[in-house]
Design an enzyme around this catalytic site. Structure first.
Site, PDB file in Angstrom:
ATOM      1  CE  LYS A  13      -1.306   5.180   0.119  1.00 27.58           C
ATOM      2  NZ  LYS A  13      -1.037   6.242  -0.867  1.00 27.58           N
ATOM      3  NE  ARG A  89      -4.832   2.761  -4.955  1.00 26.93           N
ATOM      4  CZ  ARG A  89      -3.656   2.773  -4.326  1.00 26.93           C
ATOM      5  NH1 ARG A  89      -3.429   1.999  -3.302  1.00 26.93           N
ATOM      6  NH2 ARG A  89      -2.715   3.581  -4.750  1.00 26.93           N
ATOM      7  NE  ARG A 128       7.213   7.418  -4.546  1.00 28.49           N
ATOM      8  CZ  ARG A 128       5.993   7.118  -4.103  1.00 28.49           C
ATOM      9  NH1 ARG A 128       5.785   6.894  -2.826  1.00 28.49           N
ATOM     10  NH2 ARG A 128       4.971   7.059  -4.926  1.00 28.49           N
ATOM     11  NE  ARG A 134       6.000   3.509  -6.923  1.00 28.91           N
ATOM     12  CZ  ARG A 134       5.073   3.670  -5.987  1.00 28.91           C
ATOM     13  NH1 ARG A 134       5.385   3.595  -4.713  1.00 28.91           N
ATOM     14  NH2 ARG A 134       3.827   3.924  -6.339  1.00 28.91           N
ATOM     15  NE  ARG A 145       0.841   6.673  -8.621  1.00 24.35           N
ATOM     16  CZ  ARG A 145       2.029   7.041  -8.141  1.00 24.35           C
ATOM     17  NH1 ARG A 145       2.918   7.611  -8.920  1.00 24.35           N
ATOM     18  NH2 ARG A 145       2.321   6.839  -6.875  1.00 24.35           N
TER      19      ARG A 145
END
Ligand code: ADP
Length: 187
Positions: A13, A89, A128, A134, A145
């Site tokens: 995204k 969301r 990532r 992160r 998630r």
């Protein structure tokens, strides 16, 4: 033009948003980026939400809607469209969004649903985590998630399909291919 980008964690995204916004001259509104910045700057909101984000849960609707109202107020007058990346969301956010837009005589033009399978998501998030470090890109947190996405966000795909504004894009191609597919379907 108001566009919503929906997709599971790791769907691309953020990457696609940046490209779409450049091509179509839209304002990139990423709730995730704004929230991470609040955490980084240790603001009052940041301190409240840090543990929620790091556990992979959704931040309370009240906080999110305050941020959204501010952005709509600032950006809608500028004659530039907005790309919503990471909002809405859940159903409550979608309903609140709709009534905010109605008051401003606006509506969502398109919802792009980036679809990526679970195996690919896991691969991308592992990469990532090495690249960006992160906190919420931990494999255990990713599970929560993904659950939050299936339970709370996925139902919005049906909602927008019924409204006839949904465009589903296969997110499992190269960044450029996915971007071309999105731009073509928005034309
Ligand atoms: P991803 O979609 O890859 O999980 P985001 O950057 O969109 O990444 O979101 C990261 C985290 O920020 C989410 O897991 C959640 O805790 C919080 N967040 C972002 N947008 C929202 C939202 N609209 N409502 C509630 N929480 C949000």
């Amino acid at each position: 033009m108001l566009i919503v980008l929906l997709g599971p964690p790791g769907a691309g995204k953020g990457t696609q948003s940046k490209k779409i916004c450049e091509t179509m001259n839209l304002f990139h509104f990423s709730t995730g980026d704004i929230l991470r910045n609040e955490v980084k700057e240790k603001t009052e909101i940041g301190l409240k939400i840090e543990s929620i984000i790091n556990a992979g849960n959704l931040v309370g609707d009240e906080i999110i809607l305050e941020i959204v109202k501010k952005i709509l107020k600032n950006e809608l007058g500028k004659n530039k469209g907005i790309l919503f990346d990471g909002f809405p969301r859940n159903f409550d956010q979608a309903n609140a969004f709709e009534s905010l837009l109605k008051d401003m005589k606006k509506q969502i033009n398109f919802v792009i649903h980036l679809s990526v399978d679970q195996h690919e998501i896991l691969k991308r998030i592992e990469k990532r985590q090495i690249d960006e470090n992160r906190e919420d890109d931990d494999v255990k947190v990713l599970k929560s998630r993904m659950n939050v996405y299936s339970n709370e966000t996925m139902p919005l795909v049906d909602l927008y399909e019924k409204k006839n504004i949904l465009k589903t894009i296969n997110g499992m191609k190269t960044v450029e291919e996915v971007n071309n597919d999105i731009i073509n379907c928005l034309k």
